[in-house]
Structure formats: structure tokens, C-alpha cells
Design a protein around this motif. Structure first.
Motif, PDB file in Angstrom:
ATOM      1  N   SER A 262       0.613  -1.579  -0.467  1.00 48.20           N
ATOM      2  CA  SER A 262       0.166   0.068  -0.312  1.00 48.20           C
ATOM      3  C   SER A 262       1.101   1.150  -0.268  1.00 48.20           C
ATOM      4  O   SER A 262       0.409   2.217  -0.434  1.00 48.20           O
ATOM      5  N   LYS A 263       2.133   1.244   1.159  1.00 43.69           N
ATOM      6  CA  LYS A 263       3.092   2.576   0.846  1.00 43.69           C
ATOM      7  C   LYS A 263       4.217   2.535  -0.646  1.00 43.69           C
ATOM      8  O   LYS A 263       4.505   3.680  -0.553  1.00 43.69           O
TER       9      LYS A 263
ATOM     10  N   ARG B  97       4.563   5.396  -2.702  1.00 44.18           N
ATOM     11  CA  ARG B  97       4.849   6.929  -1.921  1.00 44.18           C
ATOM     12  C   ARG B  97       5.744   7.144  -1.050  1.00 44.18           C
ATOM     13  O   ARG B  97       6.257   8.428  -1.284  1.00 44.18           O
ATOM     14  N   LYS B  98       6.745   6.038  -0.626  1.00 44.01           N
ATOM     15  CA  LYS B  98       7.623   5.587  -0.353  1.00 44.01           C
ATOM     16  C   LYS B  98       8.631   6.323  -1.788  1.00 44.01           C
ATOM     17  O   LYS B  98       9.619   6.595  -1.292  1.00 44.01           O
TER      18      LYS B  98
ATOM     19  N   TRP C  50       8.835  -1.724   1.444  1.00 45.54           N
ATOM     20  CA  TRP C  50       8.162  -0.814   0.219  1.00 45.54           C
ATOM     21  C   TRP C  50       9.073  -1.593  -1.017  1.00 45.54           C
ATOM     22  O   TRP C  50       8.240  -1.473  -2.102  1.00 45.54           O
TER      23      TRP C  50
END
Length: 392
Positions: A258-259, A262-263, A299
Motif C-alpha cells: 500500500s505504501k 508513496r515511499k 516497500w
């Protein structure tokens, strides 16, 4: 009788390990060729290094400290790079950094104008992000209380081989607040934590306002710096090539979960933040990203698989990037292997260029540059020697 003598000689040979070596190696009391030995050997080869350098950075963010915060932002990657060269026995220790701000009117007065910005973390992008989020505002500066707060809140662990350090920087009297700094440093000693103090101002003034005394109680270092001195970044002939390699390095990351996206965006953002100070600072960050300290198992599938964070066959299509959706487990592993090899080659190339860069920069440097960086790295090296850490 001969058997007893051999056993005695074997046991005697185990005596004399340094503290770093003591946790790295366990004696094997069975023959080298046994199945049990092979299982244990594979297990040990897979185990991560157990030693940590733990640094809690306590920064005064009152009005007068803009220069200090700028130095921290501009010098983070040089400090990380210096720590990446440390060795504990044959191992390279891990690094965790925690960040506190204190002395800022925007913080909760009931809690001593103190805020834990980041608990111990090995996520270097998170550390950079939080540093760049700091702003200054006038306030009360309670050194004893912020030291005690960091001792209470952080997981310092009990490994005697860990190097546990507090660096507190500020410019007001060390004696302010309801928590006596002598009590706080006594508690630091009990946790095997060394307190280092950095007074932002005149050296003698720092002594008279008890910053030196605060360090001496844990056998830490007292240092005075001019916080408003601009960081000196030295360009080298290798910088452009390293920055090109950094862009290629970013392309070896494979997001998941999920991240992930974004990371990856945060990674690019911290590249940009570093470059905002100078090209040389961007190069320093690139070098950090090529070291063993830059890991992103939460991630990035390449790091996650290597560090046993995920089981590839358990991942659903929703957790995978577009290029891996619908692929078999074998195809995904093959793709990750290719990216890992690309990354290792790029990192090795950056490290080779950085070795030449270090030689070049050492010839250009003059005394007195980069106050916070020099203060921290010199103190860390001196204190690390007491635990038999070495620098390559």
C-alpha cells in the motif's frame, strides 16, 4: 588423556574475543562435516548483523537555532556516510537514528516543550523527511528533561556491543527545567548511553553554563560550534558521474504494498531536498544510498525478499507494480534477481568513485569546516573505539 588435552586446547582457543566478536561467533562443538553443522552454518549466514549504532539527536528548535537546523539538514548524508565505514569485528553495524526537538513555543509546555519527531529508525528517507520538516520558534529549553525523555521513550536495547549515543545541541543554560541534568545523565549511565553535548556559541560560555559538565558525567564529548556558519560543500570531478548513477539506482527499486508508490516518491523528494543545498550534498546522499545502511524492505521487493520481509508467492496482484501483475512466482523472482544485480553493480561503481572522491576532498579541506558534522563524527569514532569498533 589425549582427548582431554585436545578439548582443553580447543576451549582455551576461544578465550580472548573482543566485545564485538563475542556476539558474532558461536563455537561449534561438532564436526565440520555433520548435517547439523551445515544447517547451523546456513542459518548464521542468513542472520543479520546484531550490532547497532544508535544515535538520538536532540535539537534545540528555538528562534536562534535556524543555523543549527540548516547544518543538520545539509550534513546528514556526510554523517551517515562516515558511519557506514564502521566495523564491529568482521561485521558492519546497523544504524538507527532518533530525532527530538525541544525549546520551541509550538510544542506542548506541559511536556517540557519537547517532541519526539522520530523514534529509532533505519529508514534514512524518513529521517531526512523529518529533519526537513523542522521549523524554529522561541521557547524554554530544558536539557535535562529532553535527555530523560529520550531515555524513557526510546528502545535502547541491552546488547553490550551496541554503541548508544545522545547528541544534544542548543545554546541556553544546561541547568534549566524541572529535571536535573545530573539525574538524567546518571540514568544514561545505567542504560550504557553516552551523552554528548554541542553548545552553539562560545566554548567558554558553554563550559560556564554546564554543557561540558553534562557530557563529562557519561564520559561523553563536549563541543562548541558556530551554528550560523554555512556548510562547506566541496565539489569533485566525480560528482556528475555519481549523480547519473543515482538516477539509474532509483530505477532498480520495485514497489509493493500500500505504501510502495508513496515511499518511492519520498525517495525522489529527499534526493531533491539534498540537491537543494548543493550538488555535492546530493552526491553525498547518493553515496549513502549505495551503502549497506540504505535499506527499504517495507516497500521495495528487492530488499524485502533479501531480508525475508515477504514471501513472493503470498503476494496478490493488488500488491504488485504494473510490470509484475499477472506474473508467476518464478517470473517475479527472476525480475527481482535482475534488479538486484543491477543495483549491486551500480552501488559498487558509486563506492569505487566515492573512494576517489574522498581522497580528492581530503586534499581540499581546511580546518574548522562543517561544525555539526565534525563534532558528531569525531565523538562517535572516539567512543566507538572503547567497544572495539574500527573504521575502514
Amino acid at each position: 588423556m589425549k582427548t582431554h588435552l585436545k578439548t582443553f586446547a580447543f576451549c582455551a582457543a576461544l578465550i580472548g574475543f573482543t566485545s564485538c566478536n563475542a556476539n558474532n561467533k558461536k563455537p561449534k562443538l561438532y564436526a565440520e562435516h555433520t548435517v547439523e553443522h551445515e544447517i547451523e552454518k546456513k542459518k548464521n549466514d542468513k542472520e543479520p548483523n546484531k550490532q547497532f549504532i544508535k544515535v538520538a539527536l536532540l535539537l534545540d528548535t528555538s528562534n536562534s537555532m535556524d543555523g543549527l537546523i540548516d547544518q543538520a539538514k545539509a550534513q546528514l548524508w556526510d554523517i551517515v556516510n562516515e558511519l557506514s565505514y564502521a566495523k564491529c569485528g568482521t561485521n558492519k553495524p546497523n544504524l538507527q537514528i532518533a530525532l527530538y526537538e525541544y525549546g520551541n513555543d509550538n510544542l506542548n509546555g506541559d511536556e517540557g516543550y519537547i517532541k519526539q519527531v522520530l523514534a529509532f529508525s533505519d529508514d534514512l528517507d524518513d529521517i531526512s523527511k523529518e529533519l526537513f520538516s523542522l521549523t524554529t520558534n522561541g521557547g524554554e529549553e530544558y536539557c535535562g528533561q529532553v535527555i530523560q525523555t529520550s531515555l524513557n521513550q526510546l528502545n535502547w536495547g541491552k546488547n553490550p556491543d551496541d554503541l548508544k549515543l545522545i547528541f544534544i545541541a542548543g545554546n541556553e543554560a544546561f541547568t534549566q527545567g524541572k529535571v536535573n541534568y545530573q539525574d538524567a545523565t546518571t540514568n544514561a549511565n545505567e542504560k550504557d548511553v553516552t551523552v554528548n553535548t554541542i553548545f552553539c556559541g562560545n566554548y567558554r560560555q558553554g563550559i560556564s553554563s554546564k554543557w561540558q559538565a553534562g557530557a563529562q558525567l557519561t564520559k561523553g564529548d563536549y563541543m562548541a560550534i558556530e551554528q550560523n556558519t554555512k556548510t562547506v560543500h566541496i565539489a569533485s570531478p566525480y560528482d556528475d558521474t555519481i549523480l547519473i548513477l543515482n538516477k539509474k539506482l532509483n530505477n532498480t527499486y520495485v514497489t509493493y504494498g500500500s505504501k510502495g508508490q508513496r515511499k518511492m516518491e519520498m525517495q525522489a523528494e529527499q534526493d531533491k531536498n539534498a540537491a537543494g543545498y548543493s550538488k555535492a550534498n546530493a552526491v553525498s546522499r547518493s553515496v549513502s544510498k549505495s551503502s549497506h545502511l540504505y535499506k527499504n524492505k517495507s516497500w521495495d521487493l528487492v530488499d524485502a525478499e533479501e531480508m525475508d520481509e515477504v514471501v513472493i508467492s503470498d503476494l496478490t496482484d493488488d500488491a504488485l507494480p504494473a510490470e509484475l501483475k499477472g506474473k508467476s512466482t518464478e517470473e517475479i523472482k527472476g525480475y527481482i534477481d535482475i534488479k538486484r544485480k543491477e543495483r549491486e553493480d551500480i552501488q559498487n561503481e558509486i563506492q569505487e568513485l566515492n573512494a576517489k572522491r574522498k581522497v580528492y576532498i581530503s586534499k581540499q579541506k581546511t580546518e574548522g569546516n562543517n561544525g555539526l558534522e565534525n563534532a558528531m563524527t569525531n565523538a562517535i569514532k572516539a567512543q566507538a573505539q572503547k567497544k572495539n569498533y574500527t573504521w575502514k
